[in-house]
Design a protein around this motif. Structure first.
Motif, PDB file in Angstrom:
ATOM      1  N   SER A  55       0.822  -1.198   0.000  1.00 47.21           N
ATOM      2  CA  SER A  55       0.000   0.000   0.000  1.00 47.21           C
ATOM      3  C   SER A  55       0.862   1.256   0.000  1.00 47.21           C
ATOM      4  O   SER A  55       0.610   2.203  -0.744  1.00 47.21           O
ATOM      5  CB  SER A  55      -0.928  -0.008   1.221  1.00 47.21           C
ATOM      6  OG  SER A  55      -1.704   1.157   1.267  1.00 47.21           O
ATOM      7  N   GLU A  56       1.890   1.255   0.815  1.00 41.28           N
ATOM      8  CA  GLU A  56       2.788   2.415   0.885  1.00 41.28           C
ATOM      9  C   GLU A  56       3.502   2.628  -0.441  1.00 41.28           C
ATOM     10  O   GLU A  56       3.633   3.755  -0.922  1.00 41.28           O
ATOM     11  CB  GLU A  56       3.809   2.217   2.017  1.00 41.28           C
ATOM     12  CG  GLU A  56       3.189   2.294   3.415  1.00 41.28           C
ATOM     13  CD  GLU A  56       4.198   1.984   4.500  1.00 41.28           C
ATOM     14  OE1 GLU A  56       5.314   1.515   4.158  1.00 41.28           O
ATOM     15  OE2 GLU A  56       3.872   2.178   5.684  1.00 41.28           O
ATOM     16  N   ARG A  69       1.008   3.977  -3.053  1.00 42.85           N
ATOM     17  CA  ARG A  69       0.701   5.403  -2.837  1.00 42.85           C
ATOM     18  C   ARG A  69       1.865   6.281  -3.279  1.00 42.85           C
ATOM     19  O   ARG A  69       1.669   7.370  -3.822  1.00 42.85           O
ATOM     20  CB  ARG A  69       0.344   5.660  -1.380  1.00 42.85           C
ATOM     21  CG  ARG A  69      -1.026   5.142  -0.983  1.00 42.85           C
ATOM     22  CD  ARG A  69      -1.503   5.767   0.321  1.00 42.85           C
ATOM     23  NE  ARG A  69      -0.644   5.390   1.438  1.00 42.85           N
ATOM     24  CZ  ARG A  69      -0.864   4.325   2.202  1.00 42.85           C
ATOM     25  NH1 ARG A  69      -1.898   3.529   1.971  1.00 42.85           N
ATOM     26  NH2 ARG A  69      -0.062   4.040   3.205  1.00 42.85           N
ATOM     27  N   ARG A  70       3.088   5.809  -3.044  1.00 39.12           N
ATOM     28  CA  ARG A  70       4.268   6.579  -3.466  1.00 39.12           C
ATOM     29  C   ARG A  70       4.301   6.706  -4.984  1.00 39.12           C
ATOM     30  O   ARG A  70       4.558   7.790  -5.517  1.00 39.12           O
ATOM     31  CB  ARG A  70       5.539   5.887  -2.961  1.00 39.12           C
ATOM     32  CG  ARG A  70       6.823   6.636  -3.317  1.00 39.12           C
ATOM     33  CD  ARG A  70       8.056   5.802  -3.025  1.00 39.12           C
ATOM     34  NE  ARG A  70       8.131   4.638  -3.891  1.00 39.12           N
ATOM     35  CZ  ARG A  70       8.524   4.672  -5.162  1.00 39.12           C
ATOM     36  NH1 ARG A  70       8.847   5.834  -5.711  1.00 39.12           N
ATOM     37  NH2 ARG A  70       8.584   3.571  -5.876  1.00 39.12           N
ATOM     38  N   ALA A  79       1.598   9.011  -6.447  1.00 37.57           N
ATOM     39  CA  ALA A  79       1.755  10.428  -6.101  1.00 37.57           C
ATOM     40  C   ALA A  79       2.262  11.264  -7.279  1.00 37.57           C
ATOM     41  O   ALA A  79       2.091  12.488  -7.292  1.00 37.57           O
ATOM     42  CB  ALA A  79       2.704  10.576  -4.911  1.00 37.57           C
ATOM     43  N   ARG A 114      -5.259  10.448 -11.381  1.00 31.20           N
ATOM     44  CA  ARG A 114      -5.618   9.536 -10.293  1.00 31.20           C
ATOM     45  C   ARG A 114      -7.089   9.151 -10.381  1.00 31.20           C
ATOM     46  O   ARG A 114      -7.466   8.010 -10.075  1.00 31.20           O
ATOM     47  CB  ARG A 114      -5.312  10.169  -8.928  1.00 31.20           C
ATOM     48  CG  ARG A 114      -3.830  10.221  -8.596  1.00 31.20           C
ATOM     49  CD  ARG A 114      -3.586  10.489  -7.120  1.00 31.20           C
ATOM     50  NE  ARG A 114      -4.080  11.794  -6.722  1.00 31.20           N
ATOM     51  CZ  ARG A 114      -3.357  12.916  -6.800  1.00 31.20           C
ATOM     52  NH1 ARG A 114      -2.121  12.866  -7.269  1.00 31.20           N
ATOM     53  NH2 ARG A 114      -3.857  14.069  -6.414  1.00 31.20           N
ATOM     54  N   ALA A 134      -3.257   1.199  -3.776  1.00 29.64           N
ATOM     55  CA  ALA A 134      -3.142   2.585  -3.300  1.00 29.64           C
ATOM     56  C   ALA A 134      -4.418   3.079  -2.644  1.00 29.64           C
ATOM     57  O   ALA A 134      -4.443   4.180  -2.079  1.00 29.64           O
ATOM     58  CB  ALA A 134      -2.770   3.500  -4.471  1.00 29.64           C
ATOM     59  N   LEU A 144      -7.234   3.780  -4.194  1.00 31.32           N
ATOM     60  CA  LEU A 144      -7.999   4.713  -5.044  1.00 31.32           C
ATOM     61  C   LEU A 144      -9.380   4.130  -5.313  1.00 31.32           C
ATOM     62  O   LEU A 144      -9.519   2.960  -5.655  1.00 31.32           O
ATOM     63  CB  LEU A 144      -7.286   4.949  -6.362  1.00 31.32           C
ATOM     64  CG  LEU A 144      -5.933   5.659  -6.266  1.00 31.32           C
ATOM     65  CD1 LEU A 144      -5.363   5.869  -7.656  1.00 31.32           C
ATOM     66  CD2 LEU A 144      -6.067   6.979  -5.557  1.00 31.32           C
TER      67      LEU A 144
END
Length: 217
Positions: A146-147, A150-151, A154, A161, A213, A215
């Motif tokens: 997940s991290e 998300r990175r 970004a 997105r 992520a 979304l």
């Protein structure tokens, strides 16, 4: 009219799929096959747009048939119809250009939507199949995935997105465009840009990244 081939070694399964697909006025089932070798031959002979391939078939299994279609009939979009979600199957299908995954217990409307998406050049991920795919491709703890997701996400603009989130839902370019009031051509442009920015080789990978992520969640 979308020309479809159904490949499954169980006659009742083929009959059920045919009944569902022929209820749509834009889909025509032009051939049926009971094994993977026959599926490849008929797909080429009948110039089908979409091939529904069961994984477990005699003579040539669905994944081997998918690989051969990719070499000899690259214009055919193949959907994998399965009850399985093992890592090796998923990775082979992605590597050979599978247009999506559909579980055999999927709703009739989902089957029709998958065929339409594949014919339009989009990837289709049913919610249930996506869970199998995500689990198969998972590398490391969910929190780390997940991290990392998300990175990577970004780098996208807010609009990108938004489009990526719709890919995560398995929407086609046309359906995504209707959702956010954008033309299909514009969505296609956004998708190409998103894949390039994320370094994803196909829509399936991008859709999984969107889910990791969070979304659209």
């Amino acid at each position: 009219m979308i020309r479809v081939l159904i490949a499954d070694d169980e006659p009742l399964i083929r009959a059920g799929i045919r009944m569902i697909l022929t209820s749509a006025d834009d889909i025509e089932v032009v051939a049926e096959a009971a094994d993977g070798r026959e599926a490849v031959d008929l797909a080429r002979r009948h110039m089908v747009d979409v091939a529904l391939l069961d994984i477990q078939m005699p003579v040539l299994d669905g994944l081997s048939a998918l690989a051969e279609l990719g070499r000899t009939a690259p214009g055919v979009r193949a959907l994998i119809l399965t009850t399985f979600g093992e890592r090796d199957n998923v990775l082979r299908a992605l590597r050979h250009g599978g247009a999506g995954f559909l579980l055999k217990d999927s709703a009739p409307g989902e089957l029709i939507a998958a065929v339409r998406a594949a014919a339009a050049g989009d990837a289709y991920l049913s919610p249930a199949a996506t869970r199998h795919v995500a689990d198969s491709l998972a590398a490391g703890p969910a929190v780390s995935r997940s991290e990392e997701a998300r990175r990577r996400v970004a780098v996208l603009s807010e609009r990108e997105r938004e489009v990526l989130a719709l890919l995560g839902e398995g929407l086609s370019n046309a359906d995504a465009g209707r959702r956010i009031h954008m033309s299909e051509a514009t969505v296609k442009t956004y998708v190409s840009r998103i894949l390039a920015k994320l370094g994803c080789e196909n829509r399936v990978r991008a859709a999984l990244l969107a889910r990791d992520a969070g979304l659209g969640a």
